[in-house]
Design an enzyme around this catalytic site. Structure first.
Site, short mmCIF file in Angstrom:
data_model
loop_
_atom_site.label_atom_id
_atom_site.label_comp_id
_atom_site.label_asym_id
_atom_site.label_seq_id
_atom_site.Cartn_x
_atom_site.Cartn_y
_atom_site.Cartn_z
CB ALA A 1 -0.93 -0.01 1.21
CD GLU B 1 5.30 -6.00 4.28
OE1 GLU B 1 6.05 -5.55 5.16
OE2 GLU B 1 4.28 -5.40 3.89
CG ASP C 1 7.61 0.82 1.35
OD1 ASP C 1 8.20 -0.14 0.83
OD2 ASP C 1 7.09 0.77 2.48
#
Length: 294
Positions: A47, A145, A257
């Site tokens: 995300a 993940e 990220d």
């Protein structure tokens, strides 16, 4: 899913809620302490990367899963607010949303305990079922993940449909050659590169590490090295691109990220790899000057 003329990014990855406990000092074994502050924040590497790619201007669709709990609803709403298409985020009945329990002490040290929760359902079957309905995209962005079988399937389908597969090898774990072969690029930090190469330490030679990673099968490799920048290796050569200097580092959480999302966004616009890595370095530099993972 067609992709030949598209400039979108599909992220197949994790969605978590981060429960951050601020502590005055580190906990000793067997000790009970009271947190100074507790925060609930949107997280999950998948995300986070999706949000970063959208912030960098890409059209982003997220394939993931949350639980049927208030946290899941909050995570979906946050992604939507950040212009990420969540049509392919599944809500799994009777399951909790993935949660990272993070302790942060006053000296800046942290520990993380991860409950995968609904992320366990982003498996091969889920990816297969959703793939043909996903919007056109030119780049796949994924990470570890979620179940490895889900990543394997996503990479295979991306390759078959003409997408450029980019995988962050985080958290580091053994992966089959079929995942590594064809990645463009394989994206790792120094610790993950050392793990893949079976080395205890890279000795600071991130350029050499990037070059060696090509022997494992990817078409290109990028090794991020914090303030030193990032090493890039492909069929042409291996080289080091310098980091962007910042006045003050506030929080390094999520910088990787931000790098991955901005890199994927740049690649989706048909940019070359060096330009995409430079975009990632700029995004990482912005991220470390702000608190939080997203």
């Amino acid at each position: 899913m067609g992709s030949a003329g598209s400039r979108g990014v599909v992220v197949v990855g994790s969605i978590n809620e981060d429960v951050v406990l601020r502590l005055g000092r580190r906990i000793r074994p067997g000790e009970t302490v009271t947190a100074e502050r507790v925060e609930r924040l949107p997280g999950g590497k998948g995300a986070n990367q999706a949000a970063a790619a959208a912030a960098a201007g890409a059209q982003v669709a997220m394939l993931g899963a949350v639980g049927d709990d208030p946290a899941g609803a909050r995570m979906i709403e946050d992604l939507r607010r950040r212009s990420v298409n969540t049509e392919w985020v599944r809500t799994v009945d009777g399951v909790s949303t993935g949660t990272a329990y993070v302790t942060v002490t006053s000296d800046g040290e942290n520990t993380i305990v991860l409950d995968p929760g609904a992320n366990r359902f982003v498996d091969a079957a889920a990816v297969e079922a959703a793939w043909s309905t996903l919007p056109p995209a030119s780049v796949l962005l994924s990470l570890l993940e979620i179940p490895l079988a889900g990543v394997v399937t996503a990479v295979r389908l991306a390759t078959e449909t003409g997408m450029r597969p980019v995988v962050t090898l985080a958290p580091a774990q053994p992966v089959p050659g079929e995942v590594l072969c064809g990645l463009d690029p394989l994206l790792v930090n120094e610790h993950e590169a050392a793990f893949l190469l079976g080395a205890g330490d890279l000795g600071g030679d991130v350029v050499g590490a990037a070059r060696e990673l090509l022997r494992l099968g990817p078409r290109s490799a990028v090794v991020t090295a914090g303030a030193a920048g990032a090493a890039v290796a492909d069929g042409a050569a291996a080289r080091l691109l310098p980091a962007v200097r910042v006045a003050e580092v506030v929080d390094t959480t999520g910088a990787g990220d931000a790098f991955a999302g901005a890199l994927a966004a740049a690649l989706s616009r048909r940019g070359d790899l060096d330009a995409a890595v430079a975009a990632g370095l700029r995004a990482g530099a912005e991220a470390v000057q702000r608190a939080g993972a997203r």
